[in-house]
Motif scaffolding. Sequence first.
Motif, PDB file in Angstrom:
ATOM      1  N   ILE A 130       0.915  -1.607   0.241  1.00  0.00           N
ATOM      2  CA  ILE A 130       0.095  -0.142  -0.393  1.00  0.00           C
ATOM      3  C   ILE A 130       1.361   1.009   0.002  1.00  0.00           C
ATOM      4  CG2 ILE A 130      -1.855   0.972   1.656  1.00  0.00           C
ATOM      5  CD1 ILE A 130      -2.918  -1.441   2.009  1.00  0.00           C
ATOM      6  N   GLN A 131       2.192   1.692   0.799  1.00  0.00           N
ATOM      7  CA  GLN A 131       2.410   2.763   0.753  1.00  0.00           C
ATOM      8  C   GLN A 131       3.157   3.093  -0.841  1.00  0.00           C
ATOM      9  OE1 GLN A 131       3.645   4.316   3.461  1.00  0.00           O
ATOM     10  NE2 GLN A 131       4.594   5.721   1.894  1.00  0.00           N
ATOM     11  N   LYS A 135       0.716   4.618  -2.488  1.00  0.00           N
ATOM     12  CA  LYS A 135       0.777   6.093  -2.126  1.00  0.00           C
ATOM     13  C   LYS A 135       1.501   6.283  -2.716  1.00  0.00           C
ATOM     14  CE  LYS A 135      -0.014   8.554   1.891  1.00  0.00           C
ATOM     15  NZ  LYS A 135       0.168   8.355   3.521  1.00  0.00           N
ATOM     16  N   ASP A 136       2.823   5.746  -2.212  1.00  0.00           N
ATOM     17  CA  ASP A 136       3.735   6.995  -3.309  1.00  0.00           C
ATOM     18  C   ASP A 136       3.990   7.033  -5.022  1.00  0.00           C
ATOM     19  OD1 ASP A 136       5.202   6.509  -0.811  1.00  0.00           O
ATOM     20  OD2 ASP A 136       6.704   6.023  -1.898  1.00  0.00           O
ATOM     21  N   ASN A 187       1.018   7.612  -6.487  1.00  0.00           N
ATOM     22  CA  ASN A 187      -0.249   8.636  -6.171  1.00  0.00           C
ATOM     23  C   ASN A 187      -0.966   8.495  -7.627  1.00  0.00           C
ATOM     24  OD1 ASN A 187      -2.057  10.367  -5.076  1.00  0.00           O
ATOM     25  ND2 ASN A 187      -1.233  11.893  -6.608  1.00  0.00           N
ATOM     26  N   PHE A 209      -5.365  -0.418   3.699  1.00  0.00           N
ATOM     27  CA  PHE A 209      -5.569   1.231   2.771  1.00  0.00           C
ATOM     28  C   PHE A 209      -5.922   2.493   3.433  1.00  0.00           C
ATOM     29  CE2 PHE A 209      -7.799   1.987  -1.127  1.00  0.00           C
ATOM     30  CZ  PHE A 209      -6.629   2.796  -2.002  1.00  0.00           C
ATOM     31  N   ALA A 252      -4.175   4.170   6.054  1.00  0.00           N
ATOM     32  CA  ALA A 252      -2.689   4.573   5.216  1.00  0.00           C
ATOM     33  C   ALA A 252      -3.092   6.273   4.617  1.00  0.00           C
ATOM     34  CB  ALA A 252      -2.219   4.214   3.899  1.00  0.00           C
ATOM     35  N   LEU A 258      -5.360   6.799   2.114  1.00  0.00           N
ATOM     36  CA  LEU A 258      -5.871   6.549   0.925  1.00  0.00           C
ATOM     37  C   LEU A 258      -6.998   6.565   1.488  1.00  0.00           C
ATOM     38  CD1 LEU A 258      -3.293   4.514  -0.220  1.00  0.00           C
ATOM     39  CD2 LEU A 258      -3.588   6.439  -0.947  1.00  0.00           C
ATOM     40  N   LYS A 278     -11.385   5.341  -4.351  1.00  0.00           N
ATOM     41  CA  LYS A 278     -10.326   5.506  -5.274  1.00  0.00           C
ATOM     42  C   LYS A 278     -10.343   3.935  -6.027  1.00  0.00           C
ATOM     43  CE  LYS A 278      -6.422   8.744  -5.368  1.00  0.00           C
ATOM     44  NZ  LYS A 278      -5.307   8.959  -4.768  1.00  0.00           N
TER      45      LYS A 278
END
Lengths: 332, 387
Positions: B207-208, B211-212, B214, B235, B238, B240, B244
Amino acid sequence: MSDVTLDLARMMVARRARWTTIEIIFWVAAAASYFLFPTKLVLLTQILIGGLFAMSLDLLLGYGGIPSFGHAAFFGLGAYAAGLLAAHGWGEPVSGVFAGGAAAGSLGFAFSAVIARVRGAAVLMVTLCIGLLLFEAASRMPWLTGGDTGLQGIEMWPLLGLFEFDLFGRTGFWYAYATAFLLYLAARRYVHSPEGLALKGMRENHDRVPMLGVSTVRRKMIAFTISATIAGMAGALLAQTTQIVALETLSFERSVAALVMLIVGGIGTLIGGFLGAATFIWLRDVLSALHPVYWMFWLGLALIALVLMARGGLVGALSRLTARLARVRTMR
Amino acid sequence: MIAKIVIAAAAMLAATACANAEDRPLKIGWLMSYTGPGAAAGAASDTAIEVFFKKFGRTIAGRKTEIIKRDTTGPAPDVARRLAQELIVGEKVDFLAGMDFTPNTMAVAPLSTSAKVPLLIVNSATSGILAKHPYAVRFGFTTTEMAQQLAGYASKQGFKSVYTFVQEFEPGLDAEAMFLREYKAAGGTIAGSVRAPLKATDFSAYIQRIKDANPDAVFVFMTASELPPIFLRQFKEAGLDPAKIIGIGDITDEASLPSAGDAALGVVTAFHYTQTHDSAANKEFIDAFKSLAPERPVSFVPVVSYDVLRAIYQVVEAQKGELTPDRTMELLKQIKFESPRGPIAIDPATRDIVQTIWFRKVEKRDGQIVNVEFASTPDVKDPGSAR
């Protein structure tokens, strides 16, 4: 040493190497089961293979006093070696079993150098780690092993060019029976040889063996390599008779199952592994058919009861029984 | 006198017919995971079997139905293969049915082919299973058809970039390949792709990465189990937005949705069955199901199990109980009826399911977290593998 003591020692060794009633009954009963349970041949085949695998562990644990928590690594490696060979066009069964044994034996030999030099809990750690390493490696290489899907597309050629592997599992059964029996004879020969006696000596008193001029490291390396080879051959048999290799063949659960079979059957007896496998796999099949959802509970209960009531495993319980019968007969 | 003879003859006929029903039960080998991962689905399919018997009875065309259940213990192809072999050789089953994990089905299908035993697949979602096995039919879905629909949805929504996350096994790889192909063809950009092993239970690292990167949206496929709620919660934790996520309906399966809770709100999925699907057939099924197992959620596995049994009864009825494998397959290819999920049929060319695919959004309704349908594509066929 005088001639008399040497003769005495030879006699004792020869007596120990004699076939017991339990061994004879098992191999006759296994052959007879082919005719008694014609619809259960696949299960019977898996019992023989499970027994062979448990026996390979018995060589280490029962005779050498070397515990292993990751023996499935060798079983699984043998299975994948034989499976890959057959999936890539070489479906000859007998050479496949040797290939499986060779692959597992080589890995066993490589690790035995480490294992022979450590003792106790460290052995458990190392063997456990070998198991986990191989499992992860296989699951991270789906292009080679099929990953979680399992290795598919194994096609076996007829056994000795004569017998097709059929849907009923007839060929598979006799193939596994013959292989397991031959390897059983070989293992028997090994444990009753001077090599095997030295192994037993280490189990009884590890520090005294070097004083007799016997290298413990070498003995252990040989034992570990032989055990790994037999485990690999058992795995190869499973791959060839089921024509699929699952990641589960490498799993910790399979290592533990072999240990359970051995404890149920009787450690340090060779035949115990087979008896344990028969009990464990048969119970699992019957219970899971009776109650598909909660069968594991009953299996656990049955195993606890067996271990508590039959000390020395089934072999221990059976030999106590035959000894008592013999005593009753002589008293009469 | 003649009347007496006729009556006697009729009585004898009836007696032999009864004896036949006793002698020759209709045997269905039912392979499901009742323990291990997937155990919940096995139990739910059991309830579906009871619902089916309640409505359609335990005898068909003079034969008493006997369902022989076996536990495949999760994704364990060697176990599944042995059980199937025993069902064919020992029990002499007329049908093999059930099947959850793809590896199990791939191990069983060759046996169905060599023994000519029809295999009715409830839920193995890999595209290529059927082609080589002429006696296999699928009633579930394929991840490729869902991925194709979702790729279309993503480009229609105007998402510029999508990240994909799948579990690393056949149906997951199928889903990923199809999504990538279709979404790129529609002009979208893939922000990145990542796969997790089937046994992974912690997704924070994946998930990281998402996220990075985007992305505008995240395409997710995980097989229905206790894992998707963990993914959804992590999710959200974190930071988010769950809205999405566009995924295959496994991740918001009704059986595990309650444990995801608010972390699932807004997730959009494509699937073949929705519990809140508004139809008389679905209402009837849910009522019957709830009367037998009130606390058990109704999800896709019981619905498809029910459809499979219905198809079996139809082909047995049509052959008046005298089954031949080839005639059975011919009839199975003509199956068409209204299921609780919507109208379904079998594609005669591929023996795969043809069904409506629903787009759903997770919402809160009367305090409960549910999937709600908002759009659909009718008569979707499996597009085949993109790999």
